[in-house]
Design a protein around this motif. Structure first.
Motif, short mmCIF file in Angstrom:
data_model
loop_
_atom_site.label_atom_id
_atom_site.label_comp_id
_atom_site.label_asym_id
_atom_site.label_seq_id
_atom_site.Cartn_x
_atom_site.Cartn_y
_atom_site.Cartn_z
N ALA A 162 30.89 34.31 36.83
CA ALA A 162 30.85 33.50 35.58
C ALA A 162 30.25 34.12 34.41
CB ALA A 162 29.93 32.37 35.84
N ALA A 163 29.17 35.13 34.53
CA ALA A 163 28.83 35.85 33.56
C ALA A 163 29.99 36.81 32.88
CB ALA A 163 27.52 36.80 33.84
N PHE A 164 30.74 37.27 33.73
CA PHE A 164 31.87 38.30 33.27
C PHE A 164 32.87 37.42 32.60
CE2 PHE A 164 35.98 39.77 34.26
CZ PHE A 164 36.12 40.96 33.74
N GLU A 165 33.41 36.17 33.24
CA GLU A 165 34.28 35.41 32.71
C GLU A 165 33.89 34.71 31.24
OE1 GLU A 165 35.22 34.01 37.08
OE2 GLU A 165 34.38 32.29 35.70
N VAL A 166 32.57 34.54 31.27
CA VAL A 166 32.16 33.75 29.81
C VAL A 166 32.14 34.92 28.81
CG1 VAL A 166 30.01 32.94 28.85
CG2 VAL A 166 30.93 31.93 30.78
N LEU A 167 31.69 36.51 29.50
CA LEU A 167 31.67 37.22 28.49
C LEU A 167 32.97 37.52 27.69
CD1 LEU A 167 29.66 39.77 27.51
CD2 LEU A 167 30.56 41.11 29.25
N ILE A 168 33.90 37.94 28.51
CA ILE A 168 35.29 38.24 28.53
C ILE A 168 35.91 37.00 27.20
CG2 ILE A 168 37.72 38.60 28.81
CD1 ILE A 168 35.78 41.00 29.51
#
Length: 425
Positions: A162-168
């Motif tokens: 989720a951190a990755f998805e929100v970051l992108i």
């Protein structure tokens, strides 16, 4: 801002207030070192890129409501200071390039945003899915190069995905969309990418908490517009710490186990004439249990029992925190943990029943806590982490004993972070 301007500002303490807000004042020096290293790595991998922006998105800790979000139930969760940061340079060639210390560079060409079966469960799939989600909003999208550094352990239950998805999503929304999508839509796009492109059936909780930030009670009855209530509560002021213990078991290859939970709950709902269990009353479910046993297996029914109870528990936990009633709150947390073990059955994978690190960690925690605080499985389960609410006066002893059994560095005290996906510069 150039890399050199960033480093000069970092060295002069220009980001210290932002770091204090995101990570706590005791962690400013560690973040200096971390951001300096990430800047240097970005410069080595993309030496032609000088003008940069820096972004951050947090991991999350689920407090209450285990596997209730995908059935439109209620959850209690919080963003944490463990995060993923990205140094970014934008380009005009229509290609997203992503690299990190753990991930060699991967590329996604934005002229093809179709779902690719051979890309399932990869970084490329998530990037392509997020880009496709923004393209579907008629938003302009474009290329960029990223070096990322994550302090969210993969497979820890703190939702590195989720951190990755929100970051992108935050990168695309901020630069190409003027921030118009906002936190909730960024979370929804991340879920879409994970469900459709990555191939994992997940709810919206992880992405929403990471994107919104803070300590929140969320009601997913309307997933297009989930009701989010921030709760102002500080466990530290009442003498408790939130501890996460990574048992050393990985979430890798557990997608089938996670997907089975939502699939089985939906099967029960479908047999009751609905799409999601939230649309059914617990009384109707119980009344029709004899007929349901003819078309649903027992595990499916037990998981439905868990949904009804744990969704309600999340609301009661939020109510207890509003009242400042930690005794009631801890009783509810312990009940949630028992329900996850007995009804939801997500403390170990049925594919490997002899590997039960989560069950062991819960048992050890109960022995150490001796009836104080609370302990439960954390996140999706089957592997990864447990969560414990530990009296501050004994937290050092708790950490020492958990690390004696599960390894040095396995136990972490979490800080709650108020900001979700954000641009540092």
């Amino acid at each position: 801002m150039t890399i050199y301007e960033f480093i000069n500002k970092l060295n002069s303490g220009g980001f210290d207030e932002q770091f204090a807000r995101l990570y706590g004042r005791n962690n400013i020096l560690a973040q200096h070192i971390r951001y300096m290293s990430a800047a240097e790595n970005f410069s080595k991998i993309y030496p032609e890129c000088d003008d940069i922006q820096v972004f951050s998105a947090s991991g999350r800790t689920e407090i209450g409501g285990n596997h209730t979000d995908h059935q439109h139930g209620c959850v209690l969760a919080a963003a944490v200071s463990l995060d993923m940061i990205a140094f970014v340079a934008f380009n005009t060639d229509g290609v997203i390039r992503f690299s990190s210390a753990e991930c060699p560079e991967c590329t996604v060409h934005l002229d093809d945003l179709s779902v690719k079966e051979d890309e399932k469960e990869t970084t490329e799939a998530l990037i392509r899915g997020i880009a496709a989600g923004f393209a579907g909003l008629d938003t302009s999208i474009g290329g960029f190069s990223v070096f990322a550094d994550s302090s969210v352990p993969v497979g820890s239950g703190l939702s590195s995905s989720a951190a990755f998805e929100v970051l992108i999503g935050t990168i695309i929304d901020t630069h190409y969309n003027g921030g118009q999508a906002g936190a909730v839509e960024i979370a929804q796009i991340g879920q879409y990418a994970e469900n459709v492109y990555f191939g994992k059936a997940s709810g919206l909780m992880d992405q929403l908490v990471s994107s919104v930030g803070g300590f929140s009670f969320i009601d997913f009855e309307d997933t297009d517009s989930p009701a989010v209530e921030k709760i102002d509560f500080d466990f530290a002021k009442l003498g408790y710490s939130i501890c996460i213990t990574n048992t050393g078991s990985s979430h890798a290859d557990l997608s089938d186990d996670y997907s089975a939970i939502s699939r089985e709950m939906k099967h029960v709902a479908n047999e009751l004439g609905c799409e999601y269990l939230r649309e059914v009353s617990e009384e109707e479910f119980y009344e029709k249990l004899p007929d349901l046993r003819k078309v649903c297996n027992d595990r499916e029914l037990l998981r439905a029992f868990h949904f009804f109870a744990d969704s309600e528990r999340a609301a009661l936990e939020a109510q207890a925190l509003r009242k400042g009633d930690t005794e009631e709150f801890f009783e509810l947390v312990n009940a949630s943990g028992a329900s996850s073990a007995e009804l939801l059955q997500n403390l170990y994978s049925p594919k490997d029943p002899t590997s039960q690190s989560l069950t062991l960690a819960v048992a050890v925690s109960k022995r150490i806590l001796g009836g104080s605080g609370a302990v439960r499985v954390h996140g999706g389960g089957f592997a990864g982490t447990i969560q414990a609410f530990v009296p501050t006066y004994t937290v050092r002893d708790y950490i020492s004993e958990m690390e004696r059994i599960f390894g040095i560095g396995s136990c972490t005290v979490l800080n709650i972070r108020q900001d979700g996906g954000t641009m540092i510069i």
